[in-house]
Scaffold this active site. Sequence first.
Site, mmCIF file in Angstrom:
data_model
loop_
_atom_site.group_PDB
_atom_site.id
_atom_site.type_symbol
_atom_site.label_atom_id
_atom_site.label_comp_id
_atom_site.label_asym_id
_atom_site.label_seq_id
_atom_site.Cartn_x
_atom_site.Cartn_y
_atom_site.Cartn_z
ATOM 1 N N TRP A 1 93.065 62.981 27.807
ATOM 2 C CA TRP A 1 93.353 64.176 27.000
ATOM 3 C C TRP A 1 92.603 64.127 25.685
ATOM 4 O O TRP A 1 92.064 65.146 25.233
ATOM 5 C CB TRP A 1 94.852 64.370 26.818
ATOM 6 C CG TRP A 1 95.501 64.862 28.066
ATOM 7 C CD1 TRP A 1 96.427 64.198 28.822
ATOM 8 C CD2 TRP A 1 95.239 66.090 28.756
ATOM 9 N NE1 TRP A 1 96.764 64.954 29.926
ATOM 10 C CE2 TRP A 1 96.052 66.122 29.922
ATOM 11 C CE3 TRP A 1 94.403 67.176 28.515
ATOM 12 C CZ2 TRP A 1 96.051 67.185 30.827
ATOM 13 C CZ3 TRP A 1 94.398 68.241 29.413
ATOM 14 C CH2 TRP A 1 95.210 68.240 30.545
ATOM 15 N N ASP B 1 97.993 65.938 19.194
ATOM 16 C CA ASP B 1 98.362 66.614 20.446
ATOM 17 C C ASP B 1 99.637 65.975 20.980
ATOM 18 O O ASP B 1 99.597 64.969 21.681
ATOM 19 C CB ASP B 1 97.216 66.482 21.451
ATOM 20 C CG ASP B 1 97.575 67.059 22.819
ATOM 21 O OD1 ASP B 1 98.684 67.598 22.970
ATOM 22 O OD2 ASP B 1 96.723 66.961 23.726
ATOM 23 N N LYS C 1 105.958 70.279 29.261
ATOM 24 C CA LYS C 1 106.421 68.915 29.479
ATOM 25 C C LYS C 1 107.842 68.745 28.951
ATOM 26 O O LYS C 1 108.738 68.367 29.686
ATOM 27 C CB LYS C 1 105.491 67.907 28.791
ATOM 28 C CG LYS C 1 104.232 67.550 29.581
ATOM 29 C CD LYS C 1 103.149 68.591 29.549
ATOM 30 C CE LYS C 1 101.975 68.285 30.432
ATOM 31 N NZ LYS C 1 100.692 68.251 29.744
#
Length: 361
Positions: free
Chosen positions: A103, A173, A197
């Site tokens: 990511w 993030d 999530k």
Amino acid sequence: MPVRAYNFAAGPAMLPTAVLEQAKTELTDWQGSGMSVMEVSHRGKPFVACAAHAEAQLRSLLGVPDNYRVLFLQGGASGQFAAIPMNLTEPGDVVAFLHTGQWSAKAVKAAQRQHLTAEVIADEAASNYTTVPAPGSFMVPSGARYLHYTPNETIGGVEFPYVPEADVPLVADFSSTILSRPIDVARYGLIYAGAQKNMGPAGLAVVIVRDDLVGHARPTTPDIWDYKAMADADSMLNTPPTFAIYLLGLILDWIAATGGLTAMAERNEAKAAALYAAIDGSDFYANPVTPNARSWMNVPFTLADPALDGDFLKAAEAAGLTNLKGHRSVGGMRASIYNAMPREGVDALIAFMAEFERTHG
Ligand SMILES: *Cc1c(COP(=O)(O)O)cnc(C)c1O
């Protein structure tokens, strides 16, 4: 209570049953309107109050200081990979990154397309991204506009056990770890997360940004990703993802009602510790991540004999333990154990793993 699978998917992920039950009860008649929340105007008083409640509850749980804006955006966390450099830099600026997995690598790539110099000041390639850089082991260039990092790498299962120090704004993030424990928002310039999530259904991205970083978007920035334009319009410049915002509010209420983030952290730490102990206590299962950087949320593990992977997944599915297949780039298994995964689900997985080892080891 309905029969519910223990869903270990990384995202979209399991949602709290109590929240889904409440949404179900209100689905066709929200607040006596005779309509679902999906069918009412986003500009009407009831929905404006619903969005305001979600923001207030988020501010209360996370302790967001008054000098931060909370934005409800679309385009997921991936949209923010591009929107952050559009809002915080000019062409030619330097931006610093900690590269700890897939990511963070995507965030670097998207920033590079914004005509800036992306300096990767720490890269955990040598450990195959099973570690985080040691505190103080990296130098942020003094002219950098910000330092970006990924507190929890969802694919590798690597989580920072500390907040990096930087003299420049810290951009994080938090997609797969927000609301899993208390955080000190004041340490950050900008926090962002896709909702799917730990915050609700897909379709919503939450940005928490300090006031001084708002209002500097490049002239080419689309309004819907311009933090100032969105802040000025209470995130309703265009039609927001109303159902996702409503569900976020319900999830935040659920967190508050179950003891807030401190209690959530205690439950999450205990769930993760139990699963890692089961993995470490066996020669049949292994987790590659260095112990101090193991994620509370995403637990990848491999079987000593990968030829058994298919049997493991099939038997797990039959036992009501779903979506344990690891990310295609990593292989093996991954158990995502976000806030909504009850302790019973983790215990059921641990018991299943022991039984599978007994019958296949
Ligand atoms: C899931 C995830 C993303 C991508 O989120 P989208 O909403 O699909 O864009 C980005 N970063 C991290 C850490 C993630 O876990």
